[in-house]
Design a protein around this motif. Structure first.
Motif, PDB file in Angstrom:
ATOM      1  N   LEU A 192      73.337  51.300  -7.351  1.00 16.26           N
ATOM      2  CA  LEU A 192      73.857  50.055  -6.807  1.00 16.26           C
ATOM      3  C   LEU A 192      75.348  50.171  -6.520  1.00 16.26           C
ATOM      4  N   SER A 193      76.048  50.873  -7.401  1.00 16.41           N
ATOM      5  CA  SER A 193      77.488  51.088  -7.190  1.00 16.41           C
ATOM      6  C   SER A 193      77.729  51.931  -5.945  1.00 16.41           C
ATOM      7  N   LEU A 194      76.907  52.953  -5.759  1.00 19.28           N
ATOM      8  CA  LEU A 194      77.047  53.802  -4.578  1.00 19.28           C
ATOM      9  C   LEU A 194      76.733  53.021  -3.305  1.00 19.28           C
ATOM     10  N   ALA A 195      75.694  52.147  -3.388  1.00 11.72           N
ATOM     11  CA  ALA A 195      75.319  51.370  -2.207  1.00 11.72           C
ATOM     12  C   ALA A 195      76.413  50.386  -1.819  1.00 11.72           C
ATOM     13  N   SER A 196      77.184  49.917  -2.803  1.00 13.31           N
ATOM     14  CA  SER A 196      78.248  48.955  -2.506  1.00 13.31           C
ATOM     15  C   SER A 196      79.486  49.608  -1.913  1.00 13.31           C
ATOM     16  N   GLN A 197      79.592  50.928  -1.989  1.00 10.49           N
ATOM     17  CA  GLN A 197      80.786  51.606  -1.482  1.00 10.49           C
ATOM     18  C   GLN A 197      80.922  51.457   0.028  1.00 10.49           C
ATOM     19  N   ALA A 198      79.774  51.280   0.721  1.00  7.92           N
ATOM     20  CA  ALA A 198      79.855  51.096   2.171  1.00  7.92           C
ATOM     21  C   ALA A 198      80.613  49.820   2.507  1.00  7.92           C
ATOM     22  N   ALA A 199      80.371  48.784   1.730  1.00  6.98           N
ATOM     23  CA  ALA A 199      81.099  47.528   1.962  1.00  6.98           C
ATOM     24  C   ALA A 199      82.557  47.653   1.530  1.00  6.98           C
ATOM     25  N   GLN A 200      82.794  48.429   0.474  1.00  8.33           N
ATOM     26  CA  GLN A 200      84.164  48.584  -0.014  1.00  8.33           C
ATOM     27  C   GLN A 200      85.035  49.363   0.994  1.00  8.33           C
ATOM     28  N   SER A 201      84.388  50.219   1.782  1.00  8.76           N
ATOM     29  CA  SER A 201      85.171  50.996   2.762  1.00  8.76           C
ATOM     30  C   SER A 201      85.843  50.118   3.799  1.00  8.76           C
ATOM     31  N   VAL A 202      85.290  48.899   4.004  1.00  9.16           N
ATOM     32  CA  VAL A 202      85.895  47.986   4.956  1.00  9.16           C
ATOM     33  C   VAL A 202      87.277  47.557   4.492  1.00  9.16           C
ATOM     34  N   LEU A 203      87.442  47.470   3.148  1.00 11.42           N
ATOM     35  CA  LEU A 203      88.719  47.045   2.588  1.00 11.42           C
ATOM     36  C   LEU A 203      89.844  48.046   2.918  1.00 11.42           C
ATOM     37  N   ARG A 204      89.458  49.273   3.172  1.00 18.22           N
ATOM     38  CA  ARG A 204      90.487  50.274   3.441  1.00 18.22           C
ATOM     39  C   ARG A 204      91.129  50.072   4.809  1.00 18.22           C
TER      40      ARG A 204
ATOM     41  N   ALA B 150      70.423  48.446   1.327  1.00 15.84           N
ATOM     42  CA  ALA B 150      70.469  49.419   0.229  1.00 15.84           C
ATOM     43  C   ALA B 150      70.753  48.720  -1.095  1.00 15.84           C
ATOM     44  N   MET B 151      71.709  47.760  -1.067  1.00 18.45           N
ATOM     45  CA  MET B 151      72.043  47.037  -2.300  1.00 18.45           C
ATOM     46  C   MET B 151      70.867  46.189  -2.767  1.00 18.45           C
ATOM     47  N   ARG B 152      70.182  45.547  -1.811  1.00 17.85           N
ATOM     48  CA  ARG B 152      69.042  44.703  -2.196  1.00 17.85           C
ATOM     49  C   ARG B 152      67.904  45.554  -2.780  1.00 17.85           C
ATOM     50  N   ALA B 153      67.680  46.731  -2.221  1.00 19.57           N
ATOM     51  CA  ALA B 153      66.632  47.618  -2.737  1.00 19.57           C
ATOM     52  C   ALA B 153      66.957  48.054  -4.157  1.00 19.57           C
ATOM     53  N   ASN B 154      68.236  48.392  -4.395  1.00 25.18           N
ATOM     54  CA  ASN B 154      68.636  48.792  -5.744  1.00 25.18           C
ATOM     55  C   ASN B 154      68.566  47.626  -6.713  1.00 25.18           C
ATOM     56  N   LEU B 155      68.892  46.417  -6.247  1.00 24.44           N
ATOM     57  CA  LEU B 155      68.824  45.235  -7.098  1.00 24.44           C
ATOM     58  C   LEU B 155      67.384  44.949  -7.527  1.00 24.44           C
ATOM     59  N   ILE B 156      66.471  45.036  -6.564  1.00 24.24           N
ATOM     60  CA  ILE B 156      65.058  44.800  -6.887  1.00 24.24           C
ATOM     61  C   ILE B 156      64.563  45.839  -7.887  1.00 24.24           C
ATOM     62  N   SER B 157      64.984  47.084  -7.703  1.00 30.17           N
ATOM     63  CA  SER B 157      64.592  48.145  -8.636  1.00 30.17           C
ATOM     64  C   SER B 157      65.111  47.859 -10.042  1.00 30.17           C
ATOM     65  N   LEU B 158      66.377  47.381 -10.122  1.00 27.93           N
ATOM     66  CA  LEU B 158      66.948  47.035 -11.431  1.00 27.93           C
ATOM     67  C   LEU B 158      66.193  45.872 -12.073  1.00 27.93           C
ATOM     68  N   GLN B 159      65.820  44.891 -11.279  1.00 30.80           N
ATOM     69  CA  GLN B 159      65.075  43.745 -11.817  1.00 30.80           C
ATOM     70  C   GLN B 159      63.712  44.183 -12.351  1.00 30.80           C
ATOM     71  N   ASN B 160      63.048  45.067 -11.619  1.00 31.14           N
ATOM     72  CA  ASN B 160      61.754  45.569 -12.086  1.00 31.14           C
ATOM     73  C   ASN B 160      61.905  46.372 -13.380  1.00 31.14           C
ATOM     74  N   THR B 161      62.975  47.166 -13.418  1.00 30.96           N
ATOM     75  CA  THR B 161      63.228  47.955 -14.635  1.00 30.96           C
ATOM     76  C   THR B 161      63.500  47.043 -15.827  1.00 30.96           C
ATOM     77  N   GLU B 162      64.257  45.966 -15.592  1.00 29.67           N
ATOM     78  CA  GLU B 162      64.560  45.010 -16.654  1.00 29.67           C
ATOM     79  C   GLU B 162      63.282  44.352 -17.166  1.00 29.67           C
ATOM     80  N   ALA B 163      62.362  44.015 -16.250  1.00 25.69           N
ATOM     81  CA  ALA B 163      61.091  43.406 -16.655  1.00 25.69           C
ATOM     82  C   ALA B 163      60.264  44.374 -17.494  1.00 25.69           C
ATOM     83  N   LEU B 164      60.247  45.640 -17.093  1.00 22.90           N
ATOM     84  CA  LEU B 164      59.513  46.649 -17.858  1.00 22.90           C
ATOM     85  C   LEU B 164      60.141  46.873 -19.228  1.00 22.90           C
TER      86      LEU B 164
END
Length: 280
Positions: free
Chosen positions: A266-278, A9-23
């Motif tokens: 991207l922030s929402l996608a990272s919350q899954a990893a952050q839940s491990v910290l709990r 999910a994070m990688r998909a959002n990252l690629i989308s952000l990179q494409n948006t930045e290029a545009l």
């Protein structure tokens, strides 16, 4: 060292952000330059077609200078013709005065001075080294198109011969109005012959002025056409490459919104990893 592992999910959002930045970068470039095609990478077909249009327009612009110089050369010759005609009218007045004069020496001196001034005026009627009044061998090629295949050759004419004789006027020889066979400046026959020669010379000048005027009209017409053709070519090139600033402005707003949404995703996608910290 191993690379950082991102979730799908994070990688998909990252690629989308990179494409948006290029545009965003492309849109900013279009707004900054005003062109949607700035290089062959943007659109090869439109880019090279526009380059061809601009190159041809620049070739036509180069021909405009030559046409402008030709126009000035013809104007200089026409000014010379008008000046000669004025001097010939003055000479006619001197001839008429000699008919009733008891002593024609003064009139003859005046007439010879006018003749000398005509000869000098002819030599001063050139422009940029070209004098259409100074000989039949004088010509000027005016090029119209980019290849030089379309042209007009403007021919000069012999106004004053090397011996000082004016075209169509048999009474001038080396600056003297008394030609061989004339009884003298006071003789009626000589004055009549001179008056006829003046009329003949004016007729020749009018004929040559008509030819020059015709050439001038052609060059002016081609100059107007060239100006219109340059505008047409540049307009065609612009239609192939210019950007619609209103559309690009709207794209910029949409991309900025998409970028903000991508960051949020991207922030929402990272919350899954952050839940491990709990767990700790």
């Amino acid at each position: 060292m191993k690379e950082v592992t991102l979730t799908a999910a994070m990688r998909a959002n990252l690629i989308s952000l990179q494409n948006t930045e290029a545009l965003l970068g492309r849109t900013q470039e279009r707004l900054a330059t005003g062109k949607k095609v700035n290089s062959a990478l943007d659109n090869p077909l439109n880019y090279f077609a526009a380059e061809a249009h601009n190159a041809r327009a620049n070739d036509f612009i180069g021909r405009k200078d030559g046409m402008g110089e030709a126009i000035q050369t013809i104007k200089a010759a026409n000014s010379g013709i008008e000046g000669i005609k004025t001097l010939l009218q003055n000479l006619r007045g001197v001839v008429e005065a000699a008919r009733t004069s008891t002593n024609t020496a003064t009139e003859q001196a005046q007439a010879n001075e006018i003749v000398n001034q005509i000869i000098q005026l002819v030599s001063d009627s050139g422009y940029k080294g070209v004098n259409f009044l100074n000989g039949t061998g004088v010509s000027l090629d005016v090029l119209f198109n980019e290849t030089g295949s379309n042209r007009l050759t403007v021919q000069g004419f012999q106004t004053i011969s090397a011996g000082g004789t004016m075209s169509g006027m048999a009474g001038i020889s080396n600056g003297s109005l008394i030609s061989t066979g004339m009884a003298g400046f006071s003789a009626a026959s000589s004055l009549n012959a001179l008056d006829a020669a003046i009329n003949s010379a004016i007729s020749v000048l009018r004929s040559q002025a008509s030819v020059l005027s015709s050439n001038l009209a052609v060059i002016n017409a081609r100059l107007d056409f060239t100006n219109q053709m340059v505008n047409t070519l540049k307009e065609g090139a612009d239609k192939l490459t210019l950007a619609d600033t209103n559309e690009e402005g709207a794209n910029m707003l949409a991309l900025q919104t998409r970028q903000q949404l991508g960051v949020t995703s991207l922030s929402l996608a990272s919350q899954a990893a952050q839940s491990v910290l709990r767990l700790f």
